[in-house]
Design a protein around this motif. Sequence first.
Motif, short mmCIF file in Angstrom:
data_model
loop_
_atom_site.label_atom_id
_atom_site.label_comp_id
_atom_site.label_asym_id
_atom_site.label_seq_id
_atom_site.Cartn_x
_atom_site.Cartn_y
_atom_site.Cartn_z
N UNK A 207 0.84 -1.19 0.00
CA UNK A 207 0.00 0.00 0.00
C UNK A 207 0.88 1.25 0.00
N UNK A 208 1.94 1.22 0.81
CA UNK A 208 2.86 2.36 0.89
C UNK A 208 3.45 2.64 -0.49
N UNK A 209 3.91 1.56 -1.15
CA UNK A 209 4.54 1.74 -2.46
C UNK A 209 3.54 2.25 -3.48
N UNK A 210 2.30 1.72 -3.40
CA UNK A 210 1.28 2.15 -4.34
C UNK A 210 1.02 3.65 -4.20
N UNK A 211 1.01 4.13 -2.96
CA UNK A 211 0.72 5.54 -2.73
C UNK A 211 1.90 6.42 -3.11
N UNK A 212 3.09 6.08 -2.60
CA UNK A 212 4.22 7.00 -2.77
C UNK A 212 4.96 6.81 -4.09
N UNK A 213 5.16 5.55 -4.48
CA UNK A 213 5.92 5.33 -5.71
C UNK A 213 5.02 5.51 -6.94
N UNK A 214 3.80 4.94 -6.89
CA UNK A 214 2.91 5.03 -8.05
C UNK A 214 2.01 6.26 -8.00
N UNK A 215 2.01 6.96 -6.88
CA UNK A 215 1.17 8.15 -6.68
C UNK A 215 -0.30 7.84 -7.00
N UNK A 216 -0.75 6.72 -6.47
CA UNK A 216 -2.12 6.29 -6.73
C UNK A 216 -3.06 6.89 -5.70
N UNK A 217 -3.77 7.94 -6.10
CA UNK A 217 -4.64 8.65 -5.15
C UNK A 217 -5.85 7.80 -4.76
N UNK A 218 -6.26 6.88 -5.66
CA UNK A 218 -7.41 6.03 -5.33
C UNK A 218 -7.07 5.10 -4.17
#
Lengths: 412, 296
Positions: A207-218
């Motif tokens: 989840x961390x990587x999805x938010x910070x690395x992929x910048x996934x706002x959803x």
Amino acid sequence: MRRLKAILAASTVLCATAAAAEGVKLEVTHWWTSGGEAAAVKALADVFGEKSQNEWVDGAIAGGGSTARPVMISRITGGDPMHATQFNHGRQAEELVEAGLMLDLTDVAEAEGWRDTINPVSLLDSCTYEGKVYCVPINIHSWQWMWMSNKAFADAGVAVPANWEEFVASAPALEAAGKVPLVVGQQDWQARGAFSVLLVAIGGTDLWLDIYANKNAEAVRGDAMAKVFEAADTARNLSANSNVGDWNLATAKIINGEAGAQIMGDWAQGEFAVAEKVAGEDYTCLPGLGMNEVIQTGGDAFYFPKHDDPDVTAAQKELASIMFSREAQVAFNLKKGSLPVRGDIDMSTANDCMRKGLDILASGNVLPSSEQAISQDTEQQMRDLFIEFFNDKSLSTADAQERMAQLIEQAD
Amino acid sequence: MQTQRPNALFRNLTAKIAALPMIATALFVFVGCTLWTVYYSFTKSRMLPSDKWVGLQQYERLWNTPKWQIAVENLLIFGFCMMILSLVIGFVLAALLDQKIRFENTIRTIILYPFALSFIVTGLIWQWVLNPDFGIQQVVRDLGWQSFEFNPLFNPDIVIYGVLIAAVWQGSGFIMVVMLAGLRGIDEEIWKAARVDGIPRWRTYVFIIIPMMRPVFVTALVLIASGIIKVYDLVKAQTNGGPGISSEVPAKYVIDMMFGNQNLGQGFAASTMMLLSVAVILIPWAYLEFGRKKHG
């Protein structure tokens, strides 16, 4: 504009460095001024002094990174660059590198095979810009720790918890004994850090990587994140009576048993060492809140602003090479309480908590630091959000979640 | 022969040459840098200035940022209270000191003393005085008043008043001295005439003395207002914007954005807004105040 600045910078440097006859005086700026930090810098300077003809001139800037960085940046852009300077590895110095103000260290890095010995490799990647190496990573500091006072839990008559959920369950007993269950200081990065640790512990690494690395706002708007915000809501209630500003004063409350726990990076260890407390007896460390044992590979790196004098450049490269040497890595990191950036050195004298960190690092459970993933601008906006969240109960978890999602949407 | 009229440009030539460096500085530093700042507030400048034009994007972000909204709100509260309190306290103290009392010099020095301290020192002193664990709250509790509560610095709702107390303590002494100078400038004959007419003292002050002191009030007003708009160091030292972001002020937002966030564009947008708000108040006022005098 940039080119003009670079030319101006270069022209003033000429006069500044003309006086290099035998050894070159290298001015090294950093913001390590607390007791343990100063000892670590001295250890590093001593290693350099033994191995080199050149001289280390210490340029410590007091007041922490947020005070020191503007000074460093304005000196570099203003044409009075030091010879080496600390930044956190990540994107803090990105624009200075882009503007061509930093020395290219690729030849040193390749000659000494940095890429083969560095662990994890992501550290070197964050020093690399367009295939060239511009900085020397010197240590790893991880946020993912909770420090607990054994005395506070003994006073409250409960066992020292082994994970976040047990800790939350034991909080009423702590409160009944007149302790602050969780201490969070008023510096914005403390609240921000505590939240990030909760995010990794409860939401998980992916989840961390999805938010910070992929910048996934959803992902920020999702249910998994709602749980993290609930935990953060608990944390802000438990920390409501902290009444403390600086992080080391908050750690002092753990040391003297006034508070139960503090979520803080491993630099807190220096404070326990200065107070002569023993890991396991006086305090307990819990990596990843006991839920998700992972080490975040933030930390410090040295950058070398460009100078025109070839003697200075040679001396800078020598310093870079010594900073990365086994000897310097051991001497510096033992004093600093941070983890070394090389996988091939002997850290047998490290204490319990540090050894736990080394084991996690060896097992490869690593995560980049948020400074490596997002710009300083976004990072600071996050800090503003979380310091508000921890202090203003009228900011609901749902609103905070939406605001974080918007920040990630705008992030660059 | 016709006498040549001297060219207006060359009249008083030496004085004009002497003023040239100052004119150049003013043009370059004040006007030049202001224009530069305004221009770059429309760009996507990060750590270093860049020419990438983004229009009003920085301003949109600015007004959508809670930190800025709170900062503006705080400045309004702080400014309004500071203005009123400084003027009232300063004038009352000056009027009291003007009663030909003994030890006037000593008392004046004591009241003016806080002004000699920097805002950083003032902020730290009041941080300690208002600290709940060993400041006023604890002292009163030790006197036996166990339920006494006075903890503004850790309460987001009233923290700005905690800052206000420190600012008034620091600044009102100076306003008093300015007012005192004004009161001393009033002719003794006016007092005598008022006494002959049997006008009570307070009415003399309100209806005769204060209107006569208009220039002094204007000076005091300008001094206070410039202090309000640039308040930064006091907040930085006393609360550092906390708890949370509840005592942020615009000047601190600008510094934080430029150096903490490494986002020059956003900082410039905020400082342009500050300039604009000052201009909106100042220009019509200056026009009324100085323009009228010239024609009248």
